[in-house]
Write an enzyme that holds these catalytic residues in place. Structure first.
Site, PDB file in Angstrom:
ATOM      1  N   CYS A  75       0.892  -1.149   0.128  1.00 56.88           N
ATOM      2  CA  CYS A  75      -0.289   0.195  -0.216  1.00 56.88           C
ATOM      3  C   CYS A  75       0.517   1.192  -0.056  1.00 56.88           C
ATOM      4  CB  CYS A  75      -0.614  -0.041   0.950  1.00 56.88           C
ATOM      5  SG  CYS A  75      -1.982   1.416   1.566  1.00 56.88           S
ATOM      6  N   CYS A  78       0.544   3.044   3.294  1.00 56.81           N
ATOM      7  CA  CYS A  78       1.098   2.598   5.257  1.00 56.81           C
ATOM      8  C   CYS A  78       2.027   1.476   5.015  1.00 56.81           C
ATOM      9  CB  CYS A  78      -0.097   2.171   5.478  1.00 56.81           C
ATOM     10  SG  CYS A  78      -0.196   0.512   4.986  1.00 56.81           S
ATOM     11  N   CYS A  93      -6.245  -4.269 -19.437  1.00 54.86           N
ATOM     12  CA  CYS A  93      -7.451  -3.223 -18.927  1.00 54.86           C
ATOM     13  C   CYS A  93      -7.109  -2.131 -18.916  1.00 54.86           C
ATOM     14  CB  CYS A  93      -8.007  -4.038 -17.564  1.00 54.86           C
ATOM     15  SG  CYS A  93      -7.543  -3.713 -15.716  1.00 54.86           S
ATOM     16  N   CYS A 124      -7.596  -0.892   1.324  1.00 53.03           N
ATOM     17  CA  CYS A 124      -6.576  -1.784   2.275  1.00 53.03           C
ATOM     18  C   CYS A 124      -6.718  -1.754   3.965  1.00 53.03           C
ATOM     19  CB  CYS A 124      -4.886  -0.429   2.690  1.00 53.03           C
ATOM     20  SG  CYS A 124      -3.627  -1.216   4.256  1.00 53.03           S
ATOM     21  N   CYS A 127      -5.101   0.980   6.511  1.00 56.28           N
ATOM     22  CA  CYS A 127      -5.282   1.888   6.692  1.00 56.28           C
ATOM     23  C   CYS A 127      -6.544   2.886   6.075  1.00 56.28           C
ATOM     24  CB  CYS A 127      -4.396   2.889   6.066  1.00 56.28           C
ATOM     25  SG  CYS A 127      -3.590   2.897   4.162  1.00 56.28           S
ATOM     26  N   HIS A 130      -8.369   2.942  -0.429  1.00 58.17           N
ATOM     27  CA  HIS A 130      -8.750   2.577  -1.599  1.00 58.17           C
ATOM     28  C   HIS A 130      -8.158   2.619  -2.525  1.00 58.17           C
ATOM     29  CE1 HIS A 130     -11.425   2.878  -5.038  1.00 58.17           C
ATOM     30  NE2 HIS A 130     -10.576   3.446  -5.618  1.00 58.17           N
ATOM     31  N   HIS A 133     -11.323  -2.407  -7.556  1.00 54.37           N
ATOM     32  CA  HIS A 133     -12.048  -2.939  -7.380  1.00 54.37           C
ATOM     33  C   HIS A 133     -12.161  -4.280  -7.483  1.00 54.37           C
ATOM     34  CE1 HIS A 133     -14.377   1.653  -7.763  1.00 54.37           C
ATOM     35  NE2 HIS A 133     -15.030   0.348  -7.164  1.00 54.37           N
ATOM     36  N   ASP A 136     -15.718  -9.956 -10.610  1.00 52.26           N
ATOM     37  CA  ASP A 136     -15.601 -11.644 -10.179  1.00 52.26           C
ATOM     38  C   ASP A 136     -16.442 -12.374 -12.069  1.00 52.26           C
ATOM     39  OD1 ASP A 136     -15.663 -13.996  -8.439  1.00 52.26           O
ATOM     40  OD2 ASP A 136     -18.067 -14.475  -8.151  1.00 52.26           O
ATOM     41  N   ARG A 147     -10.584 -10.975 -10.588  1.00 55.46           N
ATOM     42  CA  ARG A 147     -10.303  -9.684 -10.938  1.00 55.46           C
ATOM     43  C   ARG A 147     -10.074  -8.909 -10.120  1.00 55.46           C
ATOM     44  NH1 ARG A 147      -9.979  -5.151 -14.898  1.00 55.46           N
ATOM     45  NH2 ARG A 147     -12.134  -5.568 -14.842  1.00 55.46           N
ATOM     46  N   CYS A 149      -8.849  -5.131  -9.385  1.00 55.91           N
ATOM     47  CA  CYS A 149      -8.770  -4.183 -10.691  1.00 55.91           C
ATOM     48  C   CYS A 149      -8.182  -3.039  -9.528  1.00 55.91           C
ATOM     49  CB  CYS A 149      -9.765  -3.829 -12.013  1.00 55.91           C
ATOM     50  SG  CYS A 149      -9.412  -2.515 -12.828  1.00 55.91           S
TER      51      CYS A 149
END
Length: 172
Positions: A75, A78, A93, A124, A127, A130, A133, A136, A147, A149
């Site tokens: 991340c 953090c 993608c 995460c 912390c 974001h 996403h 499935d 996936r 992403c």
């Protein structure tokens, strides 16, 4: 078999209609808590927009979307280890794609109904930043049929050391 059980996300997220959505599970407090001012001071404007405001970087512009370097993805906010190159795959993608996180509990999932879509946001667990996403059943042929992403700007790649350290020679 999906890692998403009914207790976490419910069946309605990935096209299956459930009579009752999954109950909201109480979230534990993230391990890293900082004020908005602290995050703004530590992160670049783009990092802040994605990590703290759930923004998205433009496809095919991020640092890691086409990277094949062996290592661990942390991340960016953090430093928690989230994904490895072993689970990274080419989905074409425009963002880095993984078929699973490093371990259970490294990320958390949130129902995301923004932009008129039903998606599952990945954050995460340490912390609450974001990351991106998870999708499935897209048919990529990965072991989980998922996936993740993930925005490159949410990650920091720590390359695996290629050089092997030899044991010191001993005198006989």
């Amino acid at each position: 078999m999906s890692i998403f059980g009914n207790n976490i996300l419910g069946n309605s997220i990935f096209g299956h209609k459930a009579a009752d959505p999954a109950p909201e599970v109480p979230e534990s407090e993230p391990g890293v808590q900082k004020s908005d001012a602290e995050w703004r001071q530590e992160l670049t404007p783009e990092e802040y927009h994605v990590l703290r405001q759930a923004g998205t970087e433009r496809p095919y512009t991020g640092e890691y979307w086409d990277t094949h370097t062996a290592g661990v993805y942390q991340c960016r906010a953090c430093g928690r280890e989230l994904f490895t190159s072993n689970e990274k795959f080419d989905s074409h993608c425009g963002w880095p794609s993984f078929w699973a996180p490093l371990a259970d509990g490294t990320v958390r999932y949130i129902h995301d109904r923004t932009l008129g879509m039903e998606r599952v946001e990945v954050r995460c667990a340490t912390c609450d930043s974001h990351l991106g996403h998870v999708f499935d059943g897209e048919g990529y042929g990965t072991p989980t049929d998922q996936r993740y992403c993930i925005n490159s700007v949410s990650l920091k790649l720590v390359p695996r050391e290629d050089a092997q350290v030899s044991a010191p020679e001993t005198d006989a």
